[in-house]
Design a protein around this motif. Sequence first.
Motif, PDB file in Angstrom:
ATOM      1  N   ARG A  59       0.854  -1.169   0.000  1.00  0.00           N
ATOM      2  CA  ARG A  59       0.000   0.000   0.000  1.00  0.00           C
ATOM      3  C   ARG A  59       0.900   1.233   0.000  1.00  0.00           C
ATOM      4  NH1 ARG A  59      -5.347   0.934   1.858  1.00  0.00           N
ATOM      5  NH2 ARG A  59      -5.712   3.116   2.447  1.00  0.00           N
ATOM      6  N   ASP A  60       0.412   2.360  -0.517  1.00  0.00           N
ATOM      7  CA  ASP A  60       1.185   3.591  -0.677  1.00  0.00           C
ATOM      8  C   ASP A  60       2.167   3.815   0.475  1.00  0.00           C
ATOM      9  OD1 ASP A  60       2.145   6.047  -1.364  1.00  0.00           O
ATOM     10  OD2 ASP A  60       0.369   7.165  -0.781  1.00  0.00           O
ATOM     11  N   HIS A  61       3.464   3.701   0.181  1.00  0.00           N
ATOM     12  CA  HIS A  61       4.491   3.835   1.200  1.00  0.00           C
ATOM     13  C   HIS A  61       4.430   5.200   1.879  1.00  0.00           C
ATOM     14  CE1 HIS A  61       6.664   0.170   1.319  1.00  0.00           C
ATOM     15  NE2 HIS A  61       7.195   0.246   0.105  1.00  0.00           N
ATOM     16  N   ARG A  62       4.290   6.252   1.097  1.00  0.00           N
ATOM     17  CA  ARG A  62       4.374   7.593   1.665  1.00  0.00           C
ATOM     18  C   ARG A  62       3.266   7.830   2.685  1.00  0.00           C
ATOM     19  NH1 ARG A  62       5.455  13.169  -1.792  1.00  0.00           N
ATOM     20  NH2 ARG A  62       5.796  14.549   0.014  1.00  0.00           N
ATOM     21  N   GLN A  63       2.060   7.403   2.380  1.00  0.00           N
ATOM     22  CA  GLN A  63       0.947   7.577   3.304  1.00  0.00           C
ATOM     23  C   GLN A  63       1.189   6.807   4.594  1.00  0.00           C
ATOM     24  OE1 GLN A  63      -2.710   5.579   2.251  1.00  0.00           O
ATOM     25  NE2 GLN A  63      -3.977   7.175   3.197  1.00  0.00           N
ATOM     26  N   VAL A  64       1.645   5.566   4.472  1.00  0.00           N
ATOM     27  CA  VAL A  64       1.856   4.730   5.649  1.00  0.00           C
ATOM     28  C   VAL A  64       3.024   5.245   6.484  1.00  0.00           C
ATOM     29  CG1 VAL A  64       2.461   2.413   6.432  1.00  0.00           C
ATOM     30  CG2 VAL A  64       0.830   2.705   4.571  1.00  0.00           C
ATOM     31  N   ILE A  65       4.121   5.625   5.834  1.00  0.00           N
ATOM     32  CA  ILE A  65       5.276   6.144   6.574  1.00  0.00           C
ATOM     33  C   ILE A  65       4.911   7.427   7.303  1.00  0.00           C
ATOM     34  CG2 ILE A  65       7.582   7.144   6.315  1.00  0.00           C
ATOM     35  CD1 ILE A  65       8.100   5.130   4.090  1.00  0.00           C
ATOM     36  N   ASN A  66       4.136   8.292   6.666  1.00  0.00           N
ATOM     37  CA  ASN A  66       3.687   9.506   7.345  1.00  0.00           C
ATOM     38  C   ASN A  66       2.843   9.156   8.574  1.00  0.00           C
ATOM     39  OD1 ASN A  66       4.934  11.442   5.724  1.00  0.00           O
ATOM     40  ND2 ASN A  66       3.237  11.506   4.268  1.00  0.00           N
ATOM     41  N   GLY A  67       2.039   8.086   8.485  1.00  0.00           N
ATOM     42  CA  GLY A  67       1.277   7.649   9.639  1.00  0.00           C
ATOM     43  C   GLY A  67       2.181   7.157  10.757  1.00  0.00           C
ATOM     44  N   ILE A  68       3.218   6.401  10.404  1.00  0.00           N
ATOM     45  CA  ILE A  68       4.179   5.919  11.403  1.00  0.00           C
ATOM     46  C   ILE A  68       4.888   7.092  12.066  1.00  0.00           C
ATOM     47  CG2 ILE A  68       6.314   4.614  11.738  1.00  0.00           C
ATOM     48  CD1 ILE A  68       5.372   2.774   9.434  1.00  0.00           C
ATOM     49  N   LEU A  69       5.331   8.044  11.264  1.00  0.00           N
ATOM     50  CA  LEU A  69       6.053   9.191  11.805  1.00  0.00           C
ATOM     51  C   LEU A  69       5.151  10.064  12.670  1.00  0.00           C
ATOM     52  CD1 LEU A  69       8.291  10.253   8.777  1.00  0.00           C
ATOM     53  CD2 LEU A  69       8.810   8.702  10.667  1.00  0.00           C
TER      54      LEU A  69
END
Length: 309
Positions: free
Chosen positions: A29-39
């Motif tokens: 799934r969209d890496h950028r969206q998920v990484i922003n959620g993690i951050l």
Amino acid sequence: MGRGDLTDVEWERLRPFLPVSNGRCGRWRDHRQVINGILHRVRTGVQWRDLPERFGPWKTVYERHRLWSGDGTWERLLQQVQAAADAVGEIDWEISVDSIVRAHQHAAGAPHQPAADTFLKGGRRGGTPGRDAVAEPRRPPGGGGAGGEGLGRSRGGFTSKLHLSADGFCRPLSLIVTPGQRADCTQFIAVLERIRVPRGGPGRPRVRPDSLAADKAYSNGRIREYLRRRGIRHTIPEKSDSQAARLRKGSRGGRPIGFDEDRYKKRNTVERTINRLKQSRAVATRYDKRGYIYLGTATAAALVIWLRT
């Protein structure tokens, strides 16, 4: 773009190193969206279930963080960003080491896990997962150790200690999690041996700093012998009891310990690095039950520091 999200420049620096497949059902799934959620969770310390809807399903975000913490993806991303900085001479290899302690009561109560290694789906066991591998994490090195999940007890309750090394520009180079009662000096060698900055071309990763500074907690013969053997110049003050014992022995006590006051003043870089890490509330106070997940949280916070420095 929300507050704390990756900018376009930061995303382009990180994107080439991301895994392209989850190994089970095609692309991630969209890496950028998920990484922003993690951050977002790393920065604010909120519970995973309370993530804003713009990051997608909270369980997807959590599972990505759990898997990347277990299979070493966060650590590899950090090393790749460090390698890019080292290739253009942007790492100050006069490093310092120290540790921080804090754990919340929510970090306790993780179910027992009998295994202490990482199993890879597909029949392989151990080793470093490939770019497209999926791992079922089982407390990788540096995320637990003999203390179970890296939690200890003191009069104040649960404690967890994050040991780290930092370069001269106040950026973390390596991280290890242990129970809070674990002495700093016992993890010194492990912290240094986790420094691995890949080269831009062929050759082994860089693992040895130019010089090192540490406080009296790291002043013992084993550490000094280790640094001499590796040819690392170091500045560590001598403990008063060790100095008194050496003076009592007279000529048999050996020469005084060399100490560079000007170099020792630069040890504040690791204190400033700790302050930067503690801007991320999920690092300043540990909420993660699993030691390897907390290590992944701290590594993600360190990655942001590198991207934004």
